[in-house]
Design an enzyme around this catalytic site. Structure first.
Site, PDB file in Angstrom:
ATOM      1  N   ASP A   1       0.731  -1.010  -0.200  1.00 21.87           N
ATOM      2  CA  ASP A   1       0.052   0.220   0.056  1.00 21.87           C
ATOM      3  C   ASP A   1       1.089   1.281  -0.007  1.00 21.87           C
ATOM      4  O   ASP A   1       1.875   1.436   0.861  1.00 21.87           O
ATOM      5  CB  ASP A   1      -1.091   0.046   1.105  1.00 21.87           C
ATOM      6  CG  ASP A   1      -2.062   1.032   1.304  1.00 21.87           C
ATOM      7  OD1 ASP A   1      -2.664   1.147   0.060  1.00 21.87           O
ATOM      8  OD2 ASP A   1      -2.203   1.538   2.094  1.00 21.87           O
TER       9      ASP A   1
ATOM     10  N   GLU B   1       1.259  -0.715  -4.986  1.00 28.28           N
ATOM     11  CA  GLU B   1       0.183   0.175  -5.059  1.00 28.28           C
ATOM     12  C   GLU B   1       1.095   1.679  -5.326  1.00 28.28           C
ATOM     13  O   GLU B   1       1.314   2.183  -4.327  1.00 28.28           O
ATOM     14  CB  GLU B   1      -0.863   0.392  -4.072  1.00 28.28           C
ATOM     15  CG  GLU B   1      -2.148   1.193  -4.515  1.00 28.28           C
ATOM     16  CD  GLU B   1      -2.444   2.026  -3.365  1.00 28.28           C
ATOM     17  OE1 GLU B   1      -3.513   2.575  -3.228  1.00 28.28           O
ATOM     18  OE2 GLU B   1      -1.777   2.140  -2.362  1.00 28.28           O
TER      19      GLU B   1
END
Length: 768
Positions: free
Chosen positions: A10, A52
């Protein structure tokens, strides 16, 4: 170590902080990723690191490194441009972003998506493009959050099924690995009135029961509430309901995923956009090795024509991958013309002209670490999509060769202990473009290359694929492996029950004891029976006959039912006795896999014997001009005649000797069997059924349909027959109307019999 397949890293660009910087894309981050990648690859090979990095493609590619950082990376800028292209009805946004996408290492892959766990982010678009997206896709200001839109796919598309299918067709055909967000496969809604991104994180709608089948907790304890919107209510929109409807979005998604898996070009191929004057049409090819796919998508809400410059593929034939229909071949003289309905996307395989190959047959190769890995999902998926479909189409026991297979699924697996390498019985569900799906049985096991010489010579049809484990060998039909058939017989004698992990049971039952059969003895050595039949049979020595059913059903097998009745109830002596059965108990339903009977010593089967006799009689008739004339007169007249008293002298001598006796005996045995079947009228399964006018009409309609379908199939394939036979076949095709007329005349005659005999209803047994 718990078995996680991968990690979503993330906001990976901000992993490290440094004073006087915003902490984005620091060298420390890349150094750390290289270390993590090496650690993962060394200890957990196959585990994926997915970055990401919400950045422009030229920036986010740095997180691939040289193939030594992240395995995958989200392609954020592509997602909003797919929506823009659809709303603008123009292909430019998609072409533009791929022009800006640099090449990546061969060992890396983009992850492409339509929706994810967050809002539909619009960071990677211009301010003008973001304003445009807000205007067309936000119906309520509360749906906006940060720089995005908190909606699921179906509400974004106003629940327009054709738009949803078009976007998913592009998702599955553009370069990259598709990422699906839960619920989008059934068209789930959202609740943007919930805080933050919770509106797209509501419970999955599995069923119409308590909490949509997501949890059995008190509804008030759910972390997020269920969707109550009338258009997306969980009671009317859920997996359970859509699973029962072959036309549902869920089933469409299953089919499109299965089709994508069949073609490696979609996963690994390059992309080349094909130009056309119609900007509402997006066209590109995906090519990998010798496989070329053509994708044509209509972004407009209206039907559109398009001409494509495909001259470089001249001579190839576009084959639509869903229907398998062949379109006109591509020529070098003129552009290729297509017309597409609103929001339609078509996938074509550009098929080369087949060239006969000499030498040894080539098999698809599977590489496994160990034999049990065969039953893991990725290998099963490979079996389903690229191996079993072409394999079963070549098998004699597969009865639907003329139907187009839409989807093949391995729905159940049973492991059978066998020396060296255990065997697996696969239950295969075959779905077609028309008609009901069928269920087939395919036992498989492994044989090493050194042991496969005799198998390949005698039963080449049994080889399914090549396998590399600790030794090279073949995946093959286990019925042709003596170790497997002996294991089946042993289980039958010992009356085994095998409990399977999916709460189903394999049952072996028989009326013979251990003292009667020594499976290790040469007297019970298995041998494949080579008679023409749609099942596969194994003979053990001279006393046991095991019939293994290929095509299965969830209802009782009539072969087993009739054999059991004639053996146990009527004591009919003129059939082999039923000695045992193998059944698979699934959800209180019993599927018959095989039946064991006593073997009957013979020099050939009755079917082959009669066919040989008829061939001999035909040859004698053709050698005698007078006999030909008489035979033609008989064929043009009544359908029945008295063989003994009504046969003309010219044909009488042809039927002299044992022929008449065998024909008579066959009639007697058939009558005796029908009499035996009628002994227990108290049993519902064996009591006579009324042969009503309605059923008679249905039978007539069924015969008509069968004739028409058969002749249609013949006409479609007449070009595949040798030229020397084509004229003869074409003449036969002219007889379709005559055959239908014969059925019609029989139908009319039988109606008169019905009306005279019993005012509309009578029993078939009475007429016989």
């Amino acid at each position: 170590a718990l078995g996680v397949d991968g990690f979503r890293l993330d906001a990976i660009p901000y992993l490290f902080e440094r004073d006087n910087t915003n902490g984005e894309n620091l060298p420390e981050t890349h150094a750390f990723l290289k270390m993590v990648r090496k650690y993962i690859d060394d200890r957990y090979p196959g585990t994926v690191l997915l970055a990401e990095a919400n950045m422009w493609p030229e920036d986010s590619t740095s997180y691939f490194g040289k193939g030594d950082e992240c395995h995958m990376n989200y392609h954020f800028p592509l997602m909003p441009r797919m929506y823009m292209a659809l709303q603008m009805e123009n292909r430019y946004p998609v072409l533009d972003i791929f022009d800006q996408t640099p090449a990546i290492p061969d060992t890396c892959q983009w992850a492409i998506f339509l929706r994810n766990h967050d809002e539909l982010t619009l960071e990677m678009v211009t301010d003008e493009e973001r304003d445009y997206m807000y205007r067309v896709y936000v119906k309520d200001p509360k749906a906006r959050i940060n720089l995005g839109i908190r909606h699921r796919l179906a509400p974004l598309m106003n629940n327009n099924r054709k738009k949803i299918e078009l976007l998913n067709s592009l998702l599955f055909s553009l370069p990259g690995t598709p990422v699906l967000y839960y619920g989008d496969e059934i068209g789930m809604g959202d609740n943007f009135y919930l805080g933050d991104r919770d509106g797209v994180r509501t419970p999955m709608q599995w069923s119409s029961g308590r909490n949509a089948g997501f949890s059995d907790a008190n509804p008030q304890k759910l972390y997020l509430p269920l969707i109550q919107d009338i258009d997306y209510h969980y009671e009317s929109l859920n997996v359970e309901i859509q699973n029962r409807n072959p036309s549902s979005l869920l089933w469409w998604m299953k089919r499109i995923i299965a089709k994508r898996r069949q073609y490696k070009s979609f996963g690994r191929g390059d992309i080349k956009f094909i130009n056309s004057e119609n900007t509402k049409i997006l066209v590109f090819t995906r090519n990998y090795e010798d496989e070329t796919m053509l994708v044509v998508a209509n972004l407009s809400r209206y039907a559109q024509p398009v001409t494509l410059e495909l001259q470089e593929y001249a001579g190839r034939t576009p084959v639509e991958v869903i229907s398998k229909n062949k379109f006109p071949s591509i020529t070098s003289e003129q552009p290729y013309f297509l017309s597409l309905s609103p929001y339609e996307c078509q996938w074509f395989l550009l098929e080369k002209k087949s060239v006969p190959e000499g030498g040894e047959k080539k098999y698809v190769e599977l590489i496994l670490n160990e034999w049990s890995e065969l039953m893991q999902k990725p290998i099963l998926a490979q079996l389903e999509n690229s191996i079993l479909i072409p394999y079963i189409k070549q098998q004699r026991w597969f009865g639907s060769k003329g139907r187009l297979i839409e989807l093949l699924r391995i729905i159940k697996v049973a492991e059978i202990p066998v020396p060296d390498y255990n065997a697996y019985i696969l239950l295969i569900e075959v779905n077609y473009q028309d008609g009901l799906p069928e269920l087939y049985q395919l036992p498989v096991t492994f044989i090493s290359e050194s042991q496969a010489t005799e198998l390949k010579d005698l039963y080449s049809q049994s080889i399914i694929a090549k396998i590399k484990i600790d030794v090279d060998g073949f995946l093959h039909d286990a019925i042709y492996n003596p170790k497997f058939t002996i294991a089946l017989l042993k289980n039958l004698i010992e009356k085994e029950l095998i409990d399977l992990p999916d709460n189903t049971v394999l049952t072996f039952s028989s009326s013979i004891g251990k003292e009667e059969v020594n499976v290790e003895s040469e007297n019970f050595k298995p041998k494949i029976y080579n008679g023409e039949q749609s099942n596969t049979a194994v003979v053990f020595g001279k006393s046991l006959f095991l019939k293994i059913f290929r095509k299965l059903d969830y209802v009782i097998n009539p072969d087993v039912e009739l054999s059991q009745f004639l053996t146990e109830e009527s004591r009919f002596q003129n059939i082999p006795k039923l000695l045992g059965t193998i059944k698979w108990l699934i959800n209180r339903e019993s599927i018959s896999l095989a039946m064991l009977q006593e073997a009957v010593q013979h020099s050939g089967d009755g079917w082959t014997y009669i066919i040989d006799i008829l061939d001999e009689i035909n040859e004698k008739i053709l050698a005698n001009p007078q006999a030909i004339q008489v035979a033609e007169e008989i064929a043009a007249g009544s359908l029945t005649f008295d063989l003994e008293n009504g046969l003309p002298d010219e044909l009488h001598e042809l039927f002299e000797g044992t022929v008449m006796e065998h024909i008579r005996l066959l009639g007697v045995r058939t009558a005796e069997m029908h009499k035996a079947l009628g002994l227990r009228k108290d049993l519902p399964s064996f009591s006579p059924e009324p042969y009503s006018l309605h059923y008679q009409r249905s039978l007539y309609a069924g015969l008509q349909s069968l004739v028409r379908n058969t002749f249609h199939l013949l006409r479609a394939n007449v070009s595949k027959i040798g030229e020397e036979l084509q004229d003869e076949v074409k003449q036969f095709l002219d007889a379709e109307i005559e055959i239908l007329t014969v059925f019609k005349n029989i139908y009319k005659q039988k109606i008169n019999v019905v009306k005279i005999r019993n005012h509309g209803d009578f029993h078939l047994g009475q007429v016989l």
